[in-house]
Design a protein around this motif. Structure first.
Motif, PDB file in Angstrom:
ATOM      1  N   LEU A  27      -8.157  -6.845  -6.324  1.00  0.00           N
ATOM      2  CA  LEU A  27      -7.204  -6.457  -7.655  1.00  0.00           C
ATOM      3  C   LEU A  27      -8.004  -5.370  -8.460  1.00  0.00           C
ATOM      4  N   LEU A  28      -9.337  -5.488  -8.116  1.00  0.00           N
ATOM      5  CA  LEU A  28     -10.150  -4.460  -8.789  1.00  0.00           C
ATOM      6  C   LEU A  28      -9.491  -2.999  -8.579  1.00  0.00           C
ATOM      7  N   SER A  88      -4.804  -0.576   0.676  1.00  0.00           N
ATOM      8  CA  SER A  88      -4.256  -0.603  -0.430  1.00  0.00           C
ATOM      9  C   SER A  88      -4.123  -2.043  -1.150  1.00  0.00           C
ATOM     10  N   GLY A  89      -5.001  -2.122  -2.452  1.00  0.00           N
ATOM     11  CA  GLY A  89      -4.929  -3.447  -3.144  1.00  0.00           C
ATOM     12  C   GLY A  89      -3.456  -3.655  -3.612  1.00  0.00           C
ATOM     13  N   PHE A  90      -2.899  -2.728  -4.187  1.00  0.00           N
ATOM     14  CA  PHE A  90      -1.492  -2.982  -4.697  1.00  0.00           C
ATOM     15  C   PHE A  90      -0.647  -3.372  -3.619  1.00  0.00           C
ATOM     16  N   THR A 108      10.589  -5.937   0.290  1.00  0.00           N
ATOM     17  CA  THR A 108       9.357  -5.673  -0.095  1.00  0.00           C
ATOM     18  C   THR A 108       8.800  -4.410   0.647  1.00  0.00           C
ATOM     19  N   TYR A 109       8.748  -4.524   2.109  1.00  0.00           N
ATOM     20  CA  TYR A 109       8.395  -3.280   2.613  1.00  0.00           C
ATOM     21  C   TYR A 109       9.098  -2.200   2.417  1.00  0.00           C
ATOM     22  N   LEU A 110      10.400  -2.242   2.192  1.00  0.00           N
ATOM     23  CA  LEU A 110      11.166  -1.003   1.519  1.00  0.00           C
ATOM     24  C   LEU A 110      10.739  -0.449   0.278  1.00  0.00           C
ATOM     25  N   ALA A 111      10.690  -1.146  -0.454  1.00  0.00           N
ATOM     26  CA  ALA A 111      10.163  -0.817  -1.806  1.00  0.00           C
ATOM     27  C   ALA A 111       8.651  -0.301  -1.788  1.00  0.00           C
ATOM     28  N   TYR A 112       7.762  -1.097  -1.131  1.00  0.00           N
ATOM     29  CA  TYR A 112       6.459  -0.561  -0.915  1.00  0.00           C
ATOM     30  C   TYR A 112       6.326   0.891  -0.240  1.00  0.00           C
ATOM     31  N   SER A 171      13.682   0.006  -5.884  1.00  0.00           N
ATOM     32  CA  SER A 171      12.361  -0.253  -5.244  1.00  0.00           C
ATOM     33  C   SER A 171      11.243  -0.031  -6.334  1.00  0.00           C
ATOM     34  N   PHE A 172      11.430   0.845  -6.941  1.00  0.00           N
ATOM     35  CA  PHE A 172      10.278   1.089  -8.031  1.00  0.00           C
ATOM     36  C   PHE A 172      10.166  -0.041  -8.996  1.00  0.00           C
ATOM     37  N   MET A 173      11.377  -0.709  -9.192  1.00  0.00           N
ATOM     38  CA  MET A 173      11.430  -1.961 -10.228  1.00  0.00           C
ATOM     39  C   MET A 173      10.741  -2.921  -9.543  1.00  0.00           C
ATOM     40  N   ARG A 174      11.304  -3.014  -8.374  1.00  0.00           N
ATOM     41  CA  ARG A 174      10.621  -4.447  -7.359  1.00  0.00           C
ATOM     42  C   ARG A 174       8.993  -4.222  -7.358  1.00  0.00           C
ATOM     43  N   ALA A 175       8.368  -3.082  -7.149  1.00  0.00           N
ATOM     44  CA  ALA A 175       7.193  -2.777  -6.963  1.00  0.00           C
ATOM     45  C   ALA A 175       6.396  -3.033  -8.327  1.00  0.00           C
ATOM     46  N   GLY A 176       7.182  -2.706  -9.417  1.00  0.00           N
ATOM     47  CA  GLY A 176       6.715  -2.882 -10.639  1.00  0.00           C
ATOM     48  C   GLY A 176       6.522  -4.337 -11.312  1.00  0.00           C
ATOM     49  N   ILE A 177       7.445  -5.146 -10.870  1.00  0.00           N
ATOM     50  CA  ILE A 177       7.240  -6.616 -11.411  1.00  0.00           C
ATOM     51  C   ILE A 177       6.237  -7.258 -10.815  1.00  0.00           C
ATOM     52  N   ARG A 178       5.259  -7.730 -11.882  1.00  0.00           N
ATOM     53  CA  ARG A 178       4.042  -8.391 -11.321  1.00  0.00           C
ATOM     54  C   ARG A 178       3.996  -9.706 -11.680  1.00  0.00           C
TER      55      ARG A 178
END
Lengths: 275, 292
Positions: free
Chosen positions: A112-113, A149-151, A193-197, A268-275
């Motif tokens: 995460l760092l 990629s940590g993300f 998730t793969y599509l979004a990422y 996709s950006f929304m999905r990747a943005g929700i944490r």
């Protein structure tokens, strides 16, 4: 009641107008670039609907710099990064989501760092590492710092953890190995998730500039962003319309993909943005 | 027995990613701190330990302080406005207003453009005498040409505008995601109670969006250190370093003057600033977001 409704209607009209105004302002720079790129240089600042359309600017830009090579480089770079990221992040995310082993939480914190301390700002030491590896001015070197990629690990771990454990027990009873389980159960279920990422990763690395600028110094390795900056730096004699055509060309594939699939992009950006 | 097997598999699956993660994130981060205490190696002369000398140089380096100040104003100028606009955009796009789909496209499009391309497009606006801004000034008001990028007083503001244009649509996405997860029941309840839109926004929506706002603002802070691509095209840090930002100065120091020791010291400053912000994030988010 009636007055209230009329006031509300006025409110809606005002909001609609304000939204349109802001959207117009936001679209203006891009529309302007499109206008200059598709018209002769004489119409750069003259807005005339009857102005003749032309593709000359694109042809000039294409001839003035090895953009074809730059595109090949970028496509190779982005593909390489995406494949490596998918493999490495999938394995790591699966380990974090499904195995218990000593050091797991510390390692996850270290992963995460990277969301904070990105390779983007460690350019000095990463350059030394790449030079020690003898990889300066290669496409591989542009991608290396980004493939773990940590993300990506974080995003896939979240998805994997939401998959019910009963599914893997069923697969295990049928004698599937861990890799088989990953391939047959986890990856298919994590497709969105793969599509979004993937979209986020491709657009990020297509657009990346500083690290490629540092690590490349020849036509054979430069991605389009660096190629574009080299091209527009020799601005003596270059018309704005040509520079704008080159600019649109380099962002074109992403921009067209975005306009065609804008709903998927945003989601996709929304999905990747929700944490 | 089973557990031992899980250990082995866990480490096995993790190791490829960890190798690269350590090699290009953790190792360079630690190495940066070490290098900051050493001189820059030149030719056959190896780097030698010089203690805090690089740090002393830095403290008396006027350019460093100027750049740090620029980065501060760049952050102050970009973050609140882009977040405010992002919220406004998200509220509009999430409503039932006519033309919201087209507006969403307009707001989000800058996000998919490379910052370097964005800078090229905006250069055309700013070009003195010829760019769109000067065309409007002379056409509508008969004002003389101005050189926004050539003037130390206006250059940072000109660069800030570009950053806002690029970022607001990106932050809009996070607000949009948050807004869509808010149950519509709340809106209906507020309507039944006769709450005005302003009241609903202030007392219901904004508190619910607080975690998003914090998350977005931390991202915005990181970006205000990270995004320097446009500086390369628009100003190269000038005039007189008036638009240079910390990462750009690190680039210049390391790759134009080849002072890698000093560049490491500057990077340490950036790492420390980011860590302070991370700790700040930890306290702000507290229990609102769970990573586990």
């Amino acid at each position: 009641m009636r007055a209230a409704r009329r006031w509300w209607d006025f409110d809606t009209a005002l909001n609609t107008f304000a939204m349109w105004l802001l959207a117009f302002l936001w679209a203006l720079p891009l529309l302007y670039a499109v206008w200059t790129a598709f018209h002769p240089a004489a119409y750069e600042t003259r807005f005339d609907l009857t102005a003749p359309l032309t593709l000359d600017n694109f042809a000039k830009a294409w001839a003035a710099a090895p953009f074809a090579r730059y595109f090949v480089n970028t496509v190779m770079l982005v593909t390489m990064i995406l494949i490596c990221q998918f493999v490495l992040c999938t394995l790591a995310a699966f380990a974090f989501a499904r195995f218990r082993f000593p050091g797991r939480s510390i390692l996850f914190t270290l992963v995460l760092l990277q969301l904070l301390v990105m390779p983007d700002i460690l350019i000095v030491e990463n350059y030394k590492t790449i030079r020690a590896l003898g990889l300066v001015d290669t496409i591989v070197a542009i991608g290396l710092p980004y493939i773990a990629s940590g993300f990506g690990i974080f995003l896939l771990r979240q998805t994997f953890m939401s998959i019910p454990r009963e599914l893997d027990e069923a697969a295990r009873v049928e004698g599937s190995s861990f890799l088989g389980l990953l391939w047959r159960v986890y990856i298919p279920l994590a497709k969105p998730t793969y599509l979004a990422y993937g979209l986020v990763s491709v657009s990020h690395h297509w657009n990346n500039f500083l690290w490629p600028l540092i690590i490349t110094n020849s036509v054979e390795t430069r991605p389009v962003t660096v190629g574009l900056s080299v091209f527009s730096a020799i601005d003596a004699g270059l018309e704005w319309s040509v520079i704008n055509a080159a600019t649109l060309m380099t962002s074109g594939p992403l921009l067209i993909a975005f306009l065609l699939f804008q709903r998927q992009f945003v989601q996709s950006f929304m999905r990747a943005g929700i944490r | 027995m089973m557990h031992r097997r899980e250990w082995v598999y866990g480490w096995l699956f993790l190791s490829p990613a960890l190798v690269f993660l350590f090699a290009f994130t953790h190792y360079p981060a630690v190495k940066t701190v070490i290098s900051s205490f050493y001189s820059t190696p030149r030719g056959k002369r190896e780097a030698k330990f010089i203690g805090l000398e690089n740090y002393q140089t830095m403290l008396s380096d006027d350019v460093f302080w100027k750049v740090l100040g620029n980065n501060f104003w760049f952050a102050v100028g970009t973050i609140p406005i882009s977040i405010g606009l992002a919220l406004l955009m998200a509220l509009w796009v999430n409503s039932h207003l006519r033309g919201r789909t087209l507006s969403r496209v307009a707001f989000f499009a800058p996000t998919v453009l490379p910052l370097i391309a964005v800078a090229n497009i905006w250069m055309f606006f700013y070009t003195p005498g010829f760019g769109l801004i000067d065309q409007l000034r002379s056409g509508l008001f008969g004002l003389p040409a101005i050189n926004l990028l050539g003037n130390p007083d206006s250059v940072l503001a000109a660069v800030i505008v570009v950053a806002i244009w690029k970022e607001a649509g990106f932050f809009m996405i996070f607000y949009l995601a948050a807004l869509q997860s808010i149950p519509p029941v709340l809106r209906e309840a507020a309507d039944i109670e006769g709450a005005s839109r302003g009241y609903y926004l202030r007392r219901v929506l904004l508190p619910l969006l607080m975690p998003t706002t914090l998350f977005v603002s931390v991202n915005a802070v990181i970006n205000s250190f990270r995004l320097v691509d446009h500086i390369f095209v628009m100003t190269e840090g000038g005039p007189d370093n008036a638009s240079s930002l910390l990462l750009y100065y690190i680039y210049e120091t390391a790759f134009q003057y080849w002072q890698t020791g000093y560049a490491a010291t500057l990077t340490v400053v950036m790492l420390v600033l980011l860590s302070i912000l991370a700790i700040g994030q930890f306290f702000l988010f507290d229990r609102k977001v769970h990573y586990q």
